[in-house]
Write a protein that holds these residues in place. Structure first.
Motif, PDB file in Angstrom:
ATOM      1  N   PHE A  49       0.373  31.418 -19.547  1.00 40.55           N
ATOM      2  CA  PHE A  49       0.843  32.168 -20.715  1.00 40.55           C
ATOM      3  C   PHE A  49       2.359  32.084 -20.841  1.00 40.55           C
ATOM      4  O   PHE A  49       2.895  31.841 -21.940  1.00 40.55           O
ATOM      5  CB  PHE A  49       0.413  33.626 -20.613  1.00 40.55           C
ATOM      6  CG  PHE A  49       1.056  34.514 -21.644  1.00 40.55           C
ATOM      7  CD1 PHE A  49       0.739  34.378 -22.990  1.00 40.55           C
ATOM      8  CD2 PHE A  49       1.996  35.473 -21.276  1.00 40.55           C
ATOM      9  CE1 PHE A  49       1.344  35.188 -23.952  1.00 40.55           C
ATOM     10  CE2 PHE A  49       2.592  36.280 -22.230  1.00 40.55           C
ATOM     11  CZ  PHE A  49       2.267  36.134 -23.572  1.00 40.55           C
ATOM     12  N   LEU A  50       3.064  32.276 -19.736  1.00 37.13           N
ATOM     13  CA  LEU A  50       4.528  32.205 -19.781  1.00 37.13           C
ATOM     14  C   LEU A  50       5.000  30.818 -20.203  1.00 37.13           C
ATOM     15  O   LEU A  50       6.005  30.682 -20.908  1.00 37.13           O
ATOM     16  CB  LEU A  50       5.108  32.593 -18.420  1.00 37.13           C
ATOM     17  CG  LEU A  50       4.885  34.051 -17.989  1.00 37.13           C
ATOM     18  CD1 LEU A  50       5.393  34.277 -16.578  1.00 37.13           C
ATOM     19  CD2 LEU A  50       5.548  35.016 -18.973  1.00 37.13           C
ATOM     20  N   ARG A  51       4.273  29.775 -19.793  1.00 34.53           N
ATOM     21  CA  ARG A  51       4.625  28.421 -20.244  1.00 34.53           C
ATOM     22  C   ARG A  51       4.433  28.279 -21.748  1.00 34.53           C
ATOM     23  O   ARG A  51       5.200  27.576 -22.414  1.00 34.53           O
ATOM     24  CB  ARG A  51       3.788  27.382 -19.497  1.00 34.53           C
ATOM     25  CG  ARG A  51       4.102  27.289 -18.011  1.00 34.53           C
ATOM     26  CD  ARG A  51       3.348  26.135 -17.362  1.00 34.53           C
ATOM     27  NE  ARG A  51       3.452  26.192 -15.909  1.00 34.53           N
ATOM     28  CZ  ARG A  51       2.472  26.551 -15.100  1.00 34.53           C
ATOM     29  NH1 ARG A  51       1.277  26.860 -15.602  1.00 34.53           N
ATOM     30  NH2 ARG A  51       2.646  26.588 -13.799  1.00 34.53           N
ATOM     31  N   GLN A  52       3.405  28.940 -22.291  1.00 35.70           N
ATOM     32  CA  GLN A  52       3.191  28.903 -23.739  1.00 35.70           C
ATOM     33  C   GLN A  52       4.356  29.567 -24.479  1.00 35.70           C
ATOM     34  O   GLN A  52       4.764  29.119 -25.548  1.00 35.70           O
ATOM     35  CB  GLN A  52       1.886  29.624 -24.092  1.00 35.70           C
ATOM     36  CG  GLN A  52       0.622  28.922 -23.640  1.00 35.70           C
ATOM     37  CD  GLN A  52       0.291  27.725 -24.501  1.00 35.70           C
ATOM     38  OE1 GLN A  52       0.446  27.757 -25.710  1.00 35.70           O
ATOM     39  NE2 GLN A  52      -0.161  26.655 -23.865  1.00 35.70           N
ATOM     40  N   VAL A  53       4.877  30.631 -23.902  1.00 38.62           N
ATOM     41  CA  VAL A  53       5.962  31.378 -24.554  1.00 38.62           C
ATOM     42  C   VAL A  53       7.307  30.685 -24.370  1.00 38.62           C
ATOM     43  O   VAL A  53       8.087  30.554 -25.323  1.00 38.62           O
ATOM     44  CB  VAL A  53       6.032  32.819 -23.997  1.00 38.62           C
ATOM     45  CG1 VAL A  53       7.233  33.561 -24.582  1.00 38.62           C
ATOM     46  CG2 VAL A  53       4.750  33.578 -24.293  1.00 38.62           C
ATOM     47  N   CYS A  54       7.584  30.218 -23.144  1.00 38.91           N
ATOM     48  CA  CYS A  54       8.934  29.789 -22.777  1.00 38.91           C
ATOM     49  C   CYS A  54       9.099  28.292 -22.554  1.00 38.91           C
ATOM     50  O   CYS A  54      10.229  27.799 -22.516  1.00 38.91           O
ATOM     51  CB  CYS A  54       9.380  30.510 -21.501  1.00 38.91           C
ATOM     52  SG  CYS A  54       9.205  32.294 -21.558  1.00 38.91           S
ATOM     53  N   VAL A  92       1.804  34.244 -30.024  1.00 39.69           N
ATOM     54  CA  VAL A  92       1.419  33.341 -28.929  1.00 39.69           C
ATOM     55  C   VAL A  92       0.291  33.964 -28.111  1.00 39.69           C
ATOM     56  O   VAL A  92      -0.658  33.278 -27.703  1.00 39.69           O
ATOM     57  CB  VAL A  92       2.629  33.035 -28.031  1.00 39.69           C
ATOM     58  CG1 VAL A  92       2.222  32.134 -26.874  1.00 39.69           C
ATOM     59  CG2 VAL A  92       3.752  32.395 -28.838  1.00 39.69           C
ATOM     60  N   ALA A  93       0.384  35.279 -27.865  1.00 42.33           N
ATOM     61  CA  ALA A  93      -0.619  35.963 -27.050  1.00 42.33           C
ATOM     62  C   ALA A  93      -2.002  35.912 -27.699  1.00 42.33           C
ATOM     63  O   ALA A  93      -3.010  35.723 -27.013  1.00 42.33           O
ATOM     64  CB  ALA A  93      -0.200  37.412 -26.818  1.00 42.33           C
ATOM     65  N   ARG A  94      -2.066  36.073 -29.012  1.00 41.50           N
ATOM     66  CA  ARG A  94      -3.357  35.988 -29.705  1.00 41.50           C
ATOM     67  C   ARG A  94      -3.954  34.589 -29.568  1.00 41.50           C
ATOM     68  O   ARG A  94      -5.152  34.436 -29.302  1.00 41.50           O
ATOM     69  CB  ARG A  94      -3.182  36.340 -31.181  1.00 41.50           C
ATOM     70  CG  ARG A  94      -2.941  37.808 -31.448  1.00 41.50           C
ATOM     71  CD  ARG A  94      -2.694  38.059 -32.924  1.00 41.50           C
ATOM     72  NE  ARG A  94      -2.415  39.453 -33.183  1.00 41.50           N
ATOM     73  CZ  ARG A  94      -3.346  40.382 -33.429  1.00 41.50           C
ATOM     74  NH1 ARG A  94      -4.634  40.026 -33.452  1.00 41.50           N
ATOM     75  NH2 ARG A  94      -3.016  41.636 -33.657  1.00 41.50           N
ATOM     76  N   ARG A  95      -3.136  33.591 -29.767  1.00 43.89           N
ATOM     77  CA  ARG A  95      -3.617  32.211 -29.645  1.00 43.89           C
ATOM     78  C   ARG A  95      -4.049  31.910 -28.206  1.00 43.89           C
ATOM     79  O   ARG A  95      -5.080  31.258 -27.981  1.00 43.89           O
ATOM     80  CB  ARG A  95      -2.512  31.254 -30.083  1.00 43.89           C
ATOM     81  CG  ARG A  95      -2.936  29.789 -30.105  1.00 43.89           C
ATOM     82  CD  ARG A  95      -1.866  28.917 -30.746  1.00 43.89           C
ATOM     83  NE  ARG A  95      -0.624  28.925 -29.992  1.00 43.89           N
ATOM     84  CZ  ARG A  95       0.539  29.382 -30.467  1.00 43.89           C
ATOM     85  NH1 ARG A  95       0.620  29.870 -31.696  1.00 43.89           N
ATOM     86  NH2 ARG A  95       1.635  29.336 -29.727  1.00 43.89           N
ATOM     87  N   TYR A  96      -3.293  32.417 -27.253  1.00 42.28           N
ATOM     88  CA  TYR A  96      -3.610  32.177 -25.847  1.00 42.28           C
ATOM     89  C   TYR A  96      -4.918  32.889 -25.460  1.00 42.28           C
ATOM     90  O   TYR A  96      -5.746  32.320 -24.728  1.00 42.28           O
ATOM     91  CB  TYR A  96      -2.461  32.661 -24.981  1.00 42.28           C
ATOM     92  CG  TYR A  96      -2.665  32.440 -23.503  1.00 42.28           C
ATOM     93  CD1 TYR A  96      -2.734  31.157 -22.971  1.00 42.28           C
ATOM     94  CD2 TYR A  96      -2.788  33.522 -22.628  1.00 42.28           C
ATOM     95  CE1 TYR A  96      -2.921  30.949 -21.609  1.00 42.28           C
ATOM     96  CE2 TYR A  96      -2.970  33.319 -21.271  1.00 42.28           C
ATOM     97  CZ  TYR A  96      -3.041  32.038 -20.769  1.00 42.28           C
ATOM     98  OH  TYR A  96      -3.227  31.836 -19.425  1.00 42.28           O
ATOM     99  N   LEU A 137      -7.768  39.454 -25.455  1.00 44.52           N
ATOM    100  CA  LEU A 137      -8.969  38.904 -24.842  1.00 44.52           C
ATOM    101  C   LEU A 137     -10.058  39.975 -24.767  1.00 44.52           C
ATOM    102  O   LEU A 137     -11.235  39.689 -25.008  1.00 44.52           O
ATOM    103  CB  LEU A 137      -8.655  38.360 -23.448  1.00 44.52           C
ATOM    104  CG  LEU A 137      -9.848  37.779 -22.687  1.00 44.52           C
ATOM    105  CD1 LEU A 137     -10.473  36.607 -23.441  1.00 44.52           C
ATOM    106  CD2 LEU A 137      -9.448  37.355 -21.281  1.00 44.52           C
ATOM    107  N   GLY A 138      -9.669  41.196 -24.440  1.00 45.25           N
ATOM    108  CA  GLY A 138     -10.640  42.277 -24.405  1.00 45.25           C
ATOM    109  C   GLY A 138     -11.314  42.484 -25.748  1.00 45.25           C
ATOM    110  O   GLY A 138     -12.524  42.716 -25.821  1.00 45.25           O
TER     111      GLY A 138
END
Length: 222
Positions: A49-54, A92-96, A137-138
């Motif tokens: 996730f952090l790689r997706q953001v940063c 990004v979090a929704r897509r991840y 995800l929940g």
């Protein structure tokens, strides 16, 4: 050619209550608490996730800087998420979360999740990973409650600081107990895979430790 199954588990342990149950406890709905990383998913979810953001280069540098220091997870989150616009990280979090749902859930654990859902159990994800994507995800899984590490936000930007403490080990067990105080359980199930999940598993009437290499056995009404 046959493929090797994904998970191995110990048989569920039916734990005797330490004290007589309050009258009518078994009339309450069963509650099922799941760890996320390595239990519902096949591997860790935070670093991807952090790689997706940063981006991978910035994450690699941050990991190197945090190695060997106290509280490396907290340092990573502060360094990599601090100052970022909350709404942009949420995109990004929704897509991840959708990616996790589509590709990284363990098939056997997902079937067990669906079995609990079919029987009307109250489904909880309790994770040390950030709520920013665990919450999404929940929602995709149909969880009733998500208990996860919360990243503080001020004026529309993340501070990177974990609000209320890292939701792992004893802190996660404390939050689950607080949830059960508000919503008493008829029967408490817990699923985990690491020593860090012991505090969670020790709360349960039925504790199931998920391990690599074998499938989680199927559940039947019997």
């Amino acid at each position: 050619m046959s493929t090797r199954p994904l998970t191995i588990v110990e048989p569920p342990r039916a734990l005797r209550p330490a004290a007589p149950e309050p009258p009518g406890r078994r009339q309450h709905q069963a509650v099922v608490v799941w760890n996320l990383d390595g239990t519902l998913t096949r591997r860790d979810t935070l670093l991807p996730f952090l790689r997706q953001v940063c981006g991978p280069i910035q994450v690699g540098r941050a990991v190197a800087a945090a190695t060997g220091r106290d509280g490396p997870r907290a340092l990573l989150l502060q360094q990599l998420l601090g100052g970022r616009v909350t709404a942009e990280v949420d995109v990004v979090a929704r897509r991840y979360a959708q990616h996790l749902f589509n590709h990284l859930l363990r098939a056997d654990c997902r079937r067990r999740w669906q079995w609990h859902h079919h029987h009307g159990h109250h489904l909880v994800i309790a994770s040390s990973s950030p709520e920013v994507y665990v919450g999404h995800l929940g929602t995709l899984l149909g969880a009733d409650t998500v208990i996860a590490s919360r990243i503080a936000s001020v004026n529309g930007r993340l501070t990177g600081r974990i609000s209320g403490g890292d939701c792992r080990g004893a802190e996660r067990a404390r939050r689950v107990l607080a949830h059960l105080t508000e919503r008493p359980a008829g029967l408490l199930w817990a699923y985990g895979n690491l020593p860090a999940d012991r505090d969670l598993l020790d709360l349960a009437d039925i504790a199931i430790r998920v391990r690599p290499l074998r499938h989680l056995y199927a559940m039947t009404d019997a």
